[in-house]
Every structure is written in C-alpha cells, then in structure tokens.
Design a protein around this motif. Sequence first.
Motif, PDB file in Angstrom:
ATOM      1  N   GLU A 178       0.838  -1.198   0.000  1.00 18.97           N
ATOM      2  CA  GLU A 178       0.000   0.000   0.000  1.00 18.97           C
ATOM      3  C   GLU A 178       0.874   1.249   0.000  1.00 18.97           C
ATOM      4  N   CYS A 179       0.451   2.262  -0.737  1.00 16.56           N
ATOM      5  CA  CYS A 179       1.108   3.567  -0.683  1.00 16.56           C
ATOM      6  C   CYS A 179       0.170   4.583  -0.047  1.00 16.56           C
ATOM      7  N   ARG A 180       0.733   5.428   0.792  1.00 17.85           N
ATOM      8  CA  ARG A 180       0.017   6.567   1.340  1.00 17.85           C
ATOM      9  C   ARG A 180       0.830   7.824   1.064  1.00 17.85           C
ATOM     10  N   PHE A 181       0.162   8.973   1.150  1.00 20.00           N
ATOM     11  CA  PHE A 181       0.801  10.213   0.739  1.00 20.00           C
ATOM     12  C   PHE A 181       0.570  11.280   1.803  1.00 20.00           C
ATOM     13  N   LEU A 182       1.665  11.860   2.263  1.00 20.82           N
ATOM     14  CA  LEU A 182       1.633  12.846   3.338  1.00 20.82           C
ATOM     15  C   LEU A 182       2.161  14.162   2.784  1.00 20.82           C
ATOM     16  N   SER A 183       1.343  15.207   2.844  1.00 17.83           N
ATOM     17  CA  SER A 183       1.763  16.484   2.266  1.00 17.83           C
ATOM     18  C   SER A 183       1.536  17.666   3.188  1.00 17.83           C
ATOM     19  N   ASN A 184       0.366  17.742   3.807  1.00 21.81           N
ATOM     20  CA  ASN A 184      -0.026  18.950   4.525  1.00 21.81           C
ATOM     21  C   ASN A 184       0.725  19.066   5.843  1.00 21.81           C
ATOM     22  N   ILE A 185       1.121  20.296   6.187  1.00 19.33           N
ATOM     23  CA  ILE A 185       1.794  20.508   7.468  1.00 19.33           C
ATOM     24  C   ILE A 185       0.800  20.481   8.622  1.00 19.33           C
ATOM     25  N   ASP A 186      -0.490  20.524   8.330  1.00 19.40           N
ATOM     26  CA  ASP A 186      -1.500  20.305   9.359  1.00 19.40           C
ATOM     27  C   ASP A 186      -1.196  18.964  10.024  1.00 19.40           C
ATOM     28  N   PRO A 187      -0.961  18.939  11.347  1.00 18.59           N
ATOM     29  CA  PRO A 187      -0.594  17.664  11.987  1.00 18.59           C
ATOM     30  C   PRO A 187      -1.633  16.567  11.815  1.00 18.59           C
ATOM     31  N   THR A 188      -2.852  16.950  11.495  1.00 20.68           N
ATOM     32  CA  THR A 188      -3.879  15.942  11.236  1.00 20.68           C
ATOM     33  C   THR A 188      -3.477  15.027  10.094  1.00 20.68           C
ATOM     34  N   ASP A 189      -2.809  15.588   9.087  1.00 21.99           N
ATOM     35  CA  ASP A 189      -2.430  14.780   7.926  1.00 21.99           C
ATOM     36  C   ASP A 189      -1.435  13.702   8.325  1.00 21.99           C
ATOM     37  N   ALA A 190      -0.443  14.071   9.115  1.00 22.47           N
ATOM     38  CA  ALA A 190       0.521  13.064   9.557  1.00 22.47           C
ATOM     39  C   ALA A 190      -0.146  12.010  10.435  1.00 22.47           C
ATOM     40  N   ALA A 191      -0.996  12.467  11.356  1.00 23.77           N
ATOM     41  CA  ALA A 191      -1.638  11.526  12.278  1.00 23.77           C
ATOM     42  C   ALA A 191      -2.510  10.521  11.544  1.00 23.77           C
ATOM     43  N   THR A 192      -3.306  10.989  10.599  1.00 24.10           N
ATOM     44  CA  THR A 192      -4.220  10.083   9.898  1.00 24.10           C
ATOM     45  C   THR A 192      -3.488   9.225   8.873  1.00 24.10           C
ATOM     46  N   THR A 193      -2.430   9.760   8.261  1.00 26.80           N
ATOM     47  CA  THR A 193      -1.672   8.974   7.283  1.00 26.80           C
ATOM     48  C   THR A 193      -0.954   7.808   7.949  1.00 26.80           C
ATOM     49  N   LEU A 194      -0.433   8.047   9.143  1.00 24.92           N
ATOM     50  CA  LEU A 194       0.328   7.008   9.825  1.00 24.92           C
ATOM     51  C   LEU A 194      -0.547   6.031  10.608  1.00 24.92           C
ATOM     52  N   ALA A 195      -1.798   6.396  10.808  1.00 26.16           N
ATOM     53  CA  ALA A 195      -2.687   5.565  11.621  1.00 26.16           C
ATOM     54  C   ALA A 195      -2.785   4.152  11.053  1.00 26.16           C
ATOM     55  N   GLY A 196      -2.585   3.168  11.919  1.00 27.70           N
ATOM     56  CA  GLY A 196      -2.756   1.769  11.535  1.00 27.70           C
ATOM     57  C   GLY A 196      -1.569   1.135  10.850  1.00 27.70           C
ATOM     58  N   LEU A 197      -0.504   1.899  10.601  1.00 24.94           N
ATOM     59  CA  LEU A 197       0.666   1.333   9.932  1.00 24.94           C
ATOM     60  C   LEU A 197       1.590   0.655  10.941  1.00 24.94           C
ATOM     61  N   ASP A 198       2.326  -0.330  10.472  1.00 23.71           N
ATOM     62  CA  ASP A 198       3.302  -1.042  11.279  1.00 23.71           C
ATOM     63  C   ASP A 198       4.671  -0.429  10.992  1.00 23.71           C
ATOM     64  N   PRO A 199       5.315   0.199  11.978  1.00 20.63           N
ATOM     65  CA  PRO A 199       6.613   0.818  11.716  1.00 20.63           C
ATOM     66  C   PRO A 199       7.631  -0.153  11.117  1.00 20.63           C
ATOM     67  N   ALA A 200       7.602  -1.380  11.547  1.00 22.09           N
ATOM     68  CA  ALA A 200       8.587  -2.358  11.069  1.00 22.09           C
ATOM     69  C   ALA A 200       8.432  -2.673   9.593  1.00 22.09           C
ATOM     70  N   ALA A 201       7.258  -2.376   9.031  1.00 23.72           N
ATOM     71  CA  ALA A 201       6.979  -2.734   7.629  1.00 23.72           C
ATOM     72  C   ALA A 201       6.679  -1.504   6.776  1.00 23.72           C
ATOM     73  N   THR A 202       7.130  -0.316   7.239  1.00 26.81           N
ATOM     74  CA  THR A 202       6.817   0.924   6.538  1.00 26.81           C
ATOM     75  C   THR A 202       8.089   1.573   6.002  1.00 26.81           C
ATOM     76  N   LEU A 203       8.033   1.978   4.744  1.00 26.22           N
ATOM     77  CA  LEU A 203       9.126   2.694   4.082  1.00 26.22           C
ATOM     78  C   LEU A 203       8.683   4.111   3.795  1.00 26.22           C
ATOM     79  N   PHE A 204       9.540   5.094   4.055  1.00 27.35           N
ATOM     80  CA  PHE A 204       9.244   6.497   3.782  1.00 27.35           C
ATOM     81  C   PHE A 204      10.100   7.002   2.622  1.00 27.35           C
ATOM     82  N   ILE A 205       9.465   7.712   1.696  1.00 28.65           N
ATOM     83  CA  ILE A 205      10.176   8.367   0.602  1.00 28.65           C
ATOM     84  C   ILE A 205      10.023   9.868   0.805  1.00 28.65           C
TER      85      ILE A 205
END
Length: 559
Positions: A178-205
């Motif tokens: 799965e790909c997700r996309f984080l753009s807005n500096i509104d902290p809501t965007d980071a919180a909702t984008t990361l919700a439910g993800l497993d850090p051990a299995a997540t790659l950031f570009i």
Amino acid sequence: MTAAPVDPTATPAWERLTALEDGFAPDLRAWFADDPERPGRLTFPAADLLVDLSKSLVDDEVLAALLALADEVGVAERRDAMLRGERINVTEDRAVLHTALRRPAGAALEVDGHDVVADVHEVLQRVYAFADQVRDGTWTGATGERIRSVVNIGIGGSDLGPVMAYEALAPYRQDGLECRFLSNIDPTDAATTLAGLDPAATLFIVSSKTFGTLETLTNARLCRQWLLDGLGHEAGSDAAVDAVAKHFVAVSTALDKVAEFGIDPANAFGFWDWVGGRYSLDSAIGTSLAIAVGPERFAELLAGFHAMDEHFRTAEPARNVPLLMGLLNVWYTNFLGAETHAVLPYSQLLHRFPAYLQQLTMESNGKGVRWDGSPATTETGEVFWGEPGTNGQHAFYQLIHQGTRLVPADFIAFANPAYPLTDDHDGHRTDVHELFLANFLAQTRALAFGRTAEEVRAEGTDEAVVPARVFTGNRPTASIMAPALTPSVLGQLVALYEHITFVQGVVWGIDSFDQWGVELGKQLAKEVGPALSGDADALAEQDGSTRALIAYYQEHRRR
C-alpha cells in the motif's frame, strides 16, 4: 535570455479575432444541421486518444484566426526551443526539459555538455532496481520484515502527481503493498496517514529537490520520530541510525542534507533543475508509483507521455490537439469572457486529476507579467476545477447548464471499465459502464444543443414553469475518449494538458515554468511563526489584523 514575447494584441490575428467576437452568436444546433461533416472535421486522434472538439464554440473563421495567432506569436518556434533545451524559463535561467524525462533510451539530447537522456535513464534504472527490491521483498526494514506500506512525503508537485497516478492506476498495483501520501503541514495529515501502519513494515520516501521544503522536512521529522518510537529506539543510538537508513529513502539532489537527516546518500534519487515540480511525476518523484505498479508499468506511463510529446511536435497545426485545445482556451478566456474551466472525468479512478491540473495550469499561467518583465497585455490563466461524473451532475452541473457564466468543460471517458459490473434487477441485466457512459454522452449533448421553450411545451409542461426548464445550449465542451485507462493513456492525458498549458503561456507571452507567486507567503510564514509563539518583537512587526488573529489564537489555544 530569449527574445521578448510578441504582444498578441498587436497581431493581425488578434485584430481579426476581435472583429469576429463582435456580434459572435454561436449556434451549435444550426452548425451541426448545416454541416453534417462538422463532427468528422473537428475530431482528431492523438496517440491513443480520440478528441472531439465539434461542440466547441468556433466556426471555420474563428479557427483559422486562432491558428494564425499561434503562428504570429511563434508557438511552434518556442515549442522547438523548449525541446532543444534552450533556457526558456528566463526568470530562473533554466531549460525546460520535462519532455526529456520520457524520451526513450538512446535518444540523445545534449544540454550544457551533458546527454540529459542518458542521465535520465541512469536514474530511472536505479529507481527501477530499488522498486523491484521493495516489491520482491529483498529490501526489508530494520527488523527484517518485508515492506508492506510506503509513505511518500512531499508537497505540491512532489505529492499531487504521485497520488493522482496511484489512484488512477489502482488496478495495476501490487497486492499487499500500500502507498500513502503525506503532504499537509497540518498535523492531522501526519496523524491520519500514519494511523494503523506497522513501523517495522513501513518505508518512507522524502521527496524534496532541495531537501529544504518546510512542510516536507517537518513531516519527515515527525515520521522519523514515529518510526523510532514504534521500534523502541532512542534517537541517536546505533539502532536508530540503522532504522532510519532502512526505512527512509530520498528523492533529492541535496545529498549533504539527505545524509544529515540520516538517509544513506546511496538511497537518494536525483533529478535536475530543468524539471519543474509540477512537471516531475515522470522523474524520480514517481518512485512511490514505480514501487506500486512496477517498473514495466511505469515505463508504459513514460511511453504514453512521449507519444503525446511526439504528436505535439509533429502534427500539423490544424490537427494538433494540444495546440487546438490551448487556442480554444485563449478564445474562451480572452474573447468570450470565460474565467473557469471544468475537467470532468467519467472515471472514478481519475478523481484526483482535476486537483492535479489545478497546479499544472494555475501555477504555470497564473502570472501578470510577461517573460521580459513587462505587464501582461491580456487576461491570463483560468481557474481549473472539477469532479468525476456522475457525482458532479448532482452538484454543480446546474450552473454549467443554466447559469449566467460560460464554463468550458472537458469530458473524459473510456470505452472499457477497470471493473466491469452488471446490475441485475427486475429481470433485466444492465451493463453499469454503459449506463455511466450514457450520462457522459447525454451531458455534452445537453450542453451543446439545450432544449427550446417549444420543446419544453411539447412535453406538456405548465406554462409557468417553461422558462425554468429551457436550456440555452451553446455551452462548449471537449470530449476525450480512449480504449481504457492504462498507464500509457494516463501519460498521454497528463502530457496533453502540459502542452495545452504551454500553448496558452506562449500566446500570453508569460513564463509558464516559474512560480514566484508561492514564495512570498512562505517567507512571511517564517516571520509570523515567532509571533505566534509569543515573541513580542515579532508580534509588533505584524499588521493590526494579523495581531488580532494571533491574540485570538493565543487566548483559545489549549496547551
């Protein structure tokens, strides 16, 4: 420095168009009735696209004058200068070579002593190799787990293109990735984008050419902390350093800043200053997409871009679709008074396409000065907007059909659906895609030909209601169709609008490739920030309205 732009208003073609505008009374019903050949004459192939311009508000005289205008302002010459790598982005003294990003390997183009096509393919091969590693599980996270989620961190062109294409090419994505996309500096965007993800299995570009974009770097730091917290590592520890190296890659040319962040520069994919952000989907900015759909499909996307580039480069003016559509937009904007332009894809997969075009067109042509610094002599730019059909039909089509404003609209549809379904009800089987396309066809027909008062009365309508049910027609549309929404076709659509935007910019004499208008607000935000945090000196520098708003914020902010 390129030559000064031609003032379009001083050309014979502009004078001719002004004369044609006076008393111009389009009558699509009559034009179609009197000229049965009109649909055939004004429908054109462009790569895999079929583009029907017959419902445009032009007759042969207007079309001839528009083509003359293109010739008199030098559209073809400036197109060729762009393709040669001349520095047509004059305010930044840069070449404009997004078209080089999709040239096939071996198609050499030397700029400033470098074969830029060879450079492009060297980076592409690195992106493809990395994408394959993620897709086949060779690249793992710090704990050895396979990557299941990719988060692209970027904003503007580093976000809008990848997310639009990821949504559009959903049928081509690899299962379990799965790909997700984080753009807005509104902290809501980071919180909702990361919700439910497993850090051990997540790659950031982290996608930022300079690795200095405020929003992108802030979000990258938030994601880095989220990763370390999730893995239980202290920042600065050897384990944390290893985790960041395993879970973060960059699309950037600022290798020193990439390394400072903790990303191995070997895992940074670069691009060049001749690639504007809104033209960068087909560069390494598309790394998340290459991971999602695979290198083979990404290569098909690039081939689609190139096919439209070749059409724009080689097709004769009278059959050159980007040229014609750009000139039509000039006619609507500068002579018929249109201020907005709707893009209406009859494909849910293209639900982010209008938003993508907003940046492409409005950041490119939202300028009030020409490329030599002189004031624009015409209205420039259009407000692009839209939503997928049929949703838009139940929202804003009312204004397009019966409002007082002229809204040219581009309708996009595909012969084959990504997900063919049938609706079984009351003993009937309905092909839902055909029901969908019936709406696509009906809307352009209604906009073009309307419904007269006599036709409304013939339906038995009460006389008091007749005026409300009259449709004037003569609302301009373009219909764009293709066999299916494939990676290649998506590339063709994007390139089509890139070149439409280019044509309008040349006619208006503006530099479509800088974006100074986004800079002032970013600069002032850095000055306002300390005032929000309580710096009295910074607060004193603000205007009265801003000071009052800051006071309201400080009064109501819960800490």
